[in-house]
Design a protein around this motif. Structure first.
Motif, PDB file in Angstrom:
ATOM      1  N   GLU A 336      34.968  50.981  27.006  1.00  0.00           N
ATOM      2  CA  GLU A 336      34.374  49.641  26.967  1.00  0.00           C
ATOM      3  C   GLU A 336      35.127  48.672  27.874  1.00  0.00           C
ATOM      4  O   GLU A 336      34.517  47.886  28.611  1.00  0.00           O
ATOM      5  N   GLU A 337      36.446  48.730  27.835  1.00  0.00           N
ATOM      6  CA  GLU A 337      37.259  47.841  28.661  1.00  0.00           C
ATOM      7  C   GLU A 337      37.077  48.148  30.146  1.00  0.00           C
ATOM      8  O   GLU A 337      36.956  47.235  30.978  1.00  0.00           O
ATOM      9  N   ALA A 338      37.036  49.431  30.475  1.00  0.00           N
ATOM     10  CA  ALA A 338      36.845  49.823  31.876  1.00  0.00           C
ATOM     11  C   ALA A 338      35.485  49.365  32.388  1.00  0.00           C
ATOM     12  O   ALA A 338      35.365  48.898  33.534  1.00  0.00           O
ATOM     13  N   ALA A 339      34.452  49.483  31.544  1.00  0.00           N
ATOM     14  CA  ALA A 339      33.104  49.063  31.951  1.00  0.00           C
ATOM     15  C   ALA A 339      33.052  47.548  32.160  1.00  0.00           C
ATOM     16  O   ALA A 339      32.451  47.065  33.135  1.00  0.00           O
ATOM     17  N   ARG A 340      33.667  46.784  31.253  1.00  0.00           N
ATOM     18  CA  ARG A 340      33.679  45.328  31.409  1.00  0.00           C
ATOM     19  C   ARG A 340      34.418  44.909  32.680  1.00  0.00           C
ATOM     20  O   ARG A 340      33.950  44.051  33.438  1.00  0.00           O
ATOM     21  N   ASN A 341      35.572  45.517  32.912  1.00  0.00           N
ATOM     22  CA  ASN A 341      36.348  45.172  34.107  1.00  0.00           C
ATOM     23  C   ASN A 341      35.601  45.535  35.379  1.00  0.00           C
ATOM     24  O   ASN A 341      35.647  44.803  36.376  1.00  0.00           O
ATOM     25  N   LEU A 342      34.913  46.673  35.340  1.00  0.00           N
ATOM     26  CA  LEU A 342      34.177  47.104  36.524  1.00  0.00           C
ATOM     27  C   LEU A 342      32.991  46.189  36.801  1.00  0.00           C
ATOM     28  O   LEU A 342      32.683  45.893  37.968  1.00  0.00           O
ATOM     29  N   MET A 343      32.325  45.714  35.753  1.00  0.00           N
ATOM     30  CA  MET A 343      31.214  44.779  35.956  1.00  0.00           C
ATOM     31  C   MET A 343      31.736  43.471  36.542  1.00  0.00           C
ATOM     32  O   MET A 343      31.100  42.874  37.434  1.00  0.00           O
ATOM     33  N   LEU A 344      32.899  42.992  36.085  1.00  0.00           N
ATOM     34  CA  LEU A 344      33.506  41.796  36.674  1.00  0.00           C
ATOM     35  C   LEU A 344      33.834  42.031  38.147  1.00  0.00           C
ATOM     36  O   LEU A 344      33.635  41.151  38.997  1.00  0.00           O
ATOM     37  N   ARG A 345      34.343  43.222  38.436  1.00  0.00           N
ATOM     38  CA  ARG A 345      34.674  43.547  39.826  1.00  0.00           C
ATOM     39  C   ARG A 345      33.412  43.588  40.694  1.00  0.00           C
ATOM     40  O   ARG A 345      33.436  43.168  41.862  1.00  0.00           O
ATOM     41  N   ILE A 346      32.314  44.101  40.124  1.00  0.00           N
ATOM     42  CA  ILE A 346      31.057  44.155  40.877  1.00  0.00           C
ATOM     43  C   ILE A 346      30.555  42.754  41.200  1.00  0.00           C
ATOM     44  O   ILE A 346      30.138  42.468  42.334  1.00  0.00           O
ATOM     45  N   GLU A 347      30.583  41.881  40.196  1.00  0.00           N
ATOM     46  CA  GLU A 347      30.129  40.507  40.422  1.00  0.00           C
ATOM     47  C   GLU A 347      31.007  39.813  41.466  1.00  0.00           C
ATOM     48  O   GLU A 347      30.506  39.065  42.319  1.00  0.00           O
ATOM     49  N   MET A 348      32.309  40.064  41.396  1.00  0.00           N
ATOM     50  CA  MET A 348      33.210  39.478  42.382  1.00  0.00           C
ATOM     51  C   MET A 348      32.940  40.052  43.777  1.00  0.00           C
ATOM     52  O   MET A 348      32.939  39.320  44.776  1.00  0.00           O
ATOM     53  N   GLN A 349      32.678  41.362  43.828  1.00  0.00           N
ATOM     54  CA  GLN A 349      32.428  41.995  45.119  1.00  0.00           C
ATOM     55  C   GLN A 349      31.124  41.502  45.738  1.00  0.00           C
ATOM     56  O   GLN A 349      31.008  41.416  46.961  1.00  0.00           O
ATOM     57  N   LYS A 350      30.139  41.170  44.903  1.00  0.00           N
ATOM     58  CA  LYS A 350      28.897  40.593  45.428  1.00  0.00           C
ATOM     59  C   LYS A 350      29.193  39.269  46.138  1.00  0.00           C
ATOM     60  O   LYS A 350      28.601  38.976  47.183  1.00  0.00           O
ATOM     61  N   SER A 351      30.104  38.509  45.569  1.00  0.00           N
ATOM     62  CA  SER A 351      30.510  37.253  46.211  1.00  0.00           C
ATOM     63  C   SER A 351      31.210  37.522  47.532  1.00  0.00           C
ATOM     64  O   SER A 351      31.006  36.811  48.524  1.00  0.00           O
ATOM     65  N   TYR A 352      32.043  38.597  47.543  1.00  0.00           N
ATOM     66  CA  TYR A 352      32.728  38.963  48.785  1.00  0.00           C
ATOM     67  C   TYR A 352      31.729  39.366  49.865  1.00  0.00           C
ATOM     68  O   TYR A 352      31.884  39.016  51.043  1.00  0.00           O
ATOM     69  N   VAL A 353      30.698  40.120  49.475  1.00  0.00           N
ATOM     70  CA  VAL A 353      29.684  40.561  50.443  1.00  0.00           C
ATOM     71  C   VAL A 353      28.941  39.348  51.014  1.00  0.00           C
ATOM     72  O   VAL A 353      28.709  39.253  52.223  1.00  0.00           O
ATOM     73  N   GLU A 354      28.574  38.415  50.138  1.00  0.00           N
ATOM     74  CA  GLU A 354      27.882  37.210  50.590  1.00  0.00           C
ATOM     75  C   GLU A 354      28.768  36.386  51.517  1.00  0.00           C
ATOM     76  O   GLU A 354      28.310  35.891  52.562  1.00  0.00           O
ATOM     77  N   LEU A 355      30.041  36.276  51.163  1.00  0.00           N
ATOM     78  CA  LEU A 355      30.973  35.531  52.009  1.00  0.00           C
ATOM     79  C   LEU A 355      31.176  36.236  53.349  1.00  0.00           C
ATOM     80  O   LEU A 355      31.227  35.589  54.411  1.00  0.00           O
ATOM     81  N   ALA A 356      31.276  37.580  53.310  1.00  0.00           N
ATOM     82  CA  ALA A 356      31.458  38.354  54.549  1.00  0.00           C
ATOM     83  C   ALA A 356      30.246  38.200  55.461  1.00  0.00           C
ATOM     84  O   ALA A 356      30.389  38.127  56.691  1.00  0.00           O
ATOM     85  N   ALA A 357      29.048  38.154  54.866  1.00  0.00           N
ATOM     86  CA  ALA A 357      27.838  37.959  55.671  1.00  0.00           C
ATOM     87  C   ALA A 357      27.836  36.587  56.327  1.00  0.00           C
ATOM     88  O   ALA A 357      27.457  36.443  57.505  1.00  0.00           O
ATOM     89  N   GLN A 358      28.260  35.566  55.594  1.00  0.00           N
ATOM     90  CA  GLN A 358      28.327  34.214  56.161  1.00  0.00           C
ATOM     91  C   GLN A 358      29.360  34.140  57.287  1.00  0.00           C
ATOM     92  O   GLN A 358      29.125  33.503  58.331  1.00  0.00           O
ATOM     93  N   LYS A 359      30.504  34.790  57.084  1.00  0.00           N
ATOM     94  CA  LYS A 359      31.534  34.821  58.131  1.00  0.00           C
ATOM     95  C   LYS A 359      31.017  35.533  59.367  1.00  0.00           C
ATOM     96  O   LYS A 359      31.290  35.103  60.505  1.00  0.00           O
TER      97      LYS A 359
END
Length: 423
Positions: A336-359
């Motif tokens: 359960e903890e690994a799944a929650r952390n991974l979902m947080l990482r996914i949401e954060m990575q989506k932000s990174y992808v959007e930021l990388a596209a803007q850059k």
């Protein structure tokens, strides 16, 4: 280009590891039978010959046939027997049927039922673990595909910028001949060209190494495959139920440990059985079924000096059951903890992808303007080189961010048991 689904289908056909997984699944179907008590209808046939000693003259023959059957859910052992002792004078025969019912130790088949339950748990766990192995395999292949795409895209980007460096070097050399540029400008561009050439060689080597493994997954023809456009393998919305299959494996392991403890305790009891039957005899090879003897009794079997083996086995099984319960609780929390952390990482990575596209968009716009400015002598060569390097790095970062996102999504599907569904 080969898409991710086609790549998976090809891997299933060509990768020997997948065939090994199939063999494991087939073997898992039979693992439970190794621990289950035998409940077959057993047939026994025996022939005996008797001789005088030391004369070795034949005295008589005896032939016996019997059938026996164990009924697991009651523990009853049913047996039917027929024997014949022929002789020149006619001989004798006997037949009988008997039943034995355990009252303690394996009381009414309790221990056998526990053994059957344990075998069932082992079989179910083995099948679920086979599905887990499929899921791990799929996740590794999909993640490898994303790595392949990232390596391929990085190599192509490096080749594109190497060609741009070649063009800039030729232009700078022409400008030097015309007296517009200096020798130091040519050397600056040469340094950029050499750096990009080195980077292009490194990325080409890395891609070629990756492609040697790609050949393990795709058909053996000479076609040079390239990965298709990058996309997510599947949607990764938060799972309603996290890792149901992994939870089931942990629960079955606990049930197996409890059943093993219960059976070990029953083995501490003395063996007490009720038995009864019917016996009849006859002359020749026949028997008189209407005339015979009915018998019944109780049998006790117990060692005079009990050893420590059964007691030690029970104590071990008891502590193993406690350990398995705690491991199960910890395993669920960890998943359960690994799944929650991974979902947080996914949401954060989506932000990174959007930021990388803007850059990347910004770097592309800057480079386009700086090329125009350099052609009009509005900026220095260093400004143009910086703009090129910034765009190259932004392009590489965008590709890497996408690959990381998709690999994290696949890992989330694997952890939550959503990548492979058992039919």
């Amino acid at each position: 280009p080969i898409g991710i689904n086609e790549f998976l289908e090809s891997a299933v056909k060509n990768d020997p590891r997948f065939e090994a997984l199939l063999a494991d699944e087939m073997a898992a179907k039979y693992k439970g039978a190794l621990s289950a008590p035998v409940e077959d209808l057993l047939v026994s046939a025996k022939a005996e010959y008797y001789f005088d000693y030391p004369g070795m003259e034949k005295q008589s023959d005896e032939y016996t046939v019997s059938l026996s059957k164990l009924f697991i859910f009651t523990g009853a052992q049913l047996k039917a027997r027929y024997s014949a002792l022929p002789s020149p004078g006619g001989g004798t025969a006997s037949a009988g049927i008997s039943i034995a019912l355990p009252l303690a130790r394996n009381a009414f088949g309790h221990a056998d039922r526990m053994l059957s339950e344990i075998a069932g748990y082992e079989s179910e766990i083995a099948m679920l673990q086979a599905v887990e192995a499929y899921e791990d395999y799929m996740a590794s292949v999909i993640s490898f595909y994303y790595n392949w795409y990232a390596d391929y895209s990085a190599m192509k980007t490096a080749e594109k910028f190497l060609k741009e460096a070649e063009v800039l070097l030729k232009n700078t050399e022409e400008r030097k001949k015309s007296g517009i540029a200096y020798a130091v400008d040519v050397n600056k561009v040469k340094m950029q060209y050499y750096e990009r050439k080195q980077r292009q060689l490194e990325l080409s080597r890395k891609y070629n190494e990756t492609y040697t493994y790609v050949k393990l997954f795709i058909s053996g023809d000479k076609t040079e495959y390239v990965p298709d456009k990058l996309s997510a393998y599947s949607d990764t919305a938060p799972a309603e139920e996290i890792a149901p299959r992994s939870r089931q494996i942990l629960e079955l392991a606990v049930k197996k440990a409890i059943s093993s403890e219960s059976r070990a305790f029953s083995m501490l009891l003395p063996s007490v059985s009720f038995y009864g039957g019917y016996e009849t005899t006859g002359s020749g090879t026949g028997v008189d079924l209407k005339a015979g003897t009915i018998y019944a009794g109780i049998q006790l079997d117990t060692p005079l000096f009990p050893g420590n083996r059964e007691n030690a086995d029970f104590e071990i099984k008891k502590y193993e059951a406690v350990k398995q319960k705690k491991n199960g609780e910890y395993g669920v929390k960890t998943i359960e903890e690994a799944a929650r952390n991974l979902m947080l990482r996914i949401e954060m990575q989506k932000s990174y992808v959007e930021l990388a596209a803007q850059k990347l968009n910004a770097a592309e716009a800057v480079l386009r303007e700086e090329r125009e400015n350099y052609s009009r002598a509005r900026i220095t060569l260093n400004d143009l080189i910086n703009a090129q390097n910034n765009y190259y790095q932004a392009d590489y970062d965008y590709i890497s961010a996408q690959a990381v996102l998709h690999k994290n999504q696949v890992e989330y599907l694997r952890i939550t048991d959503a990548l492979v569904r058992r039919k």
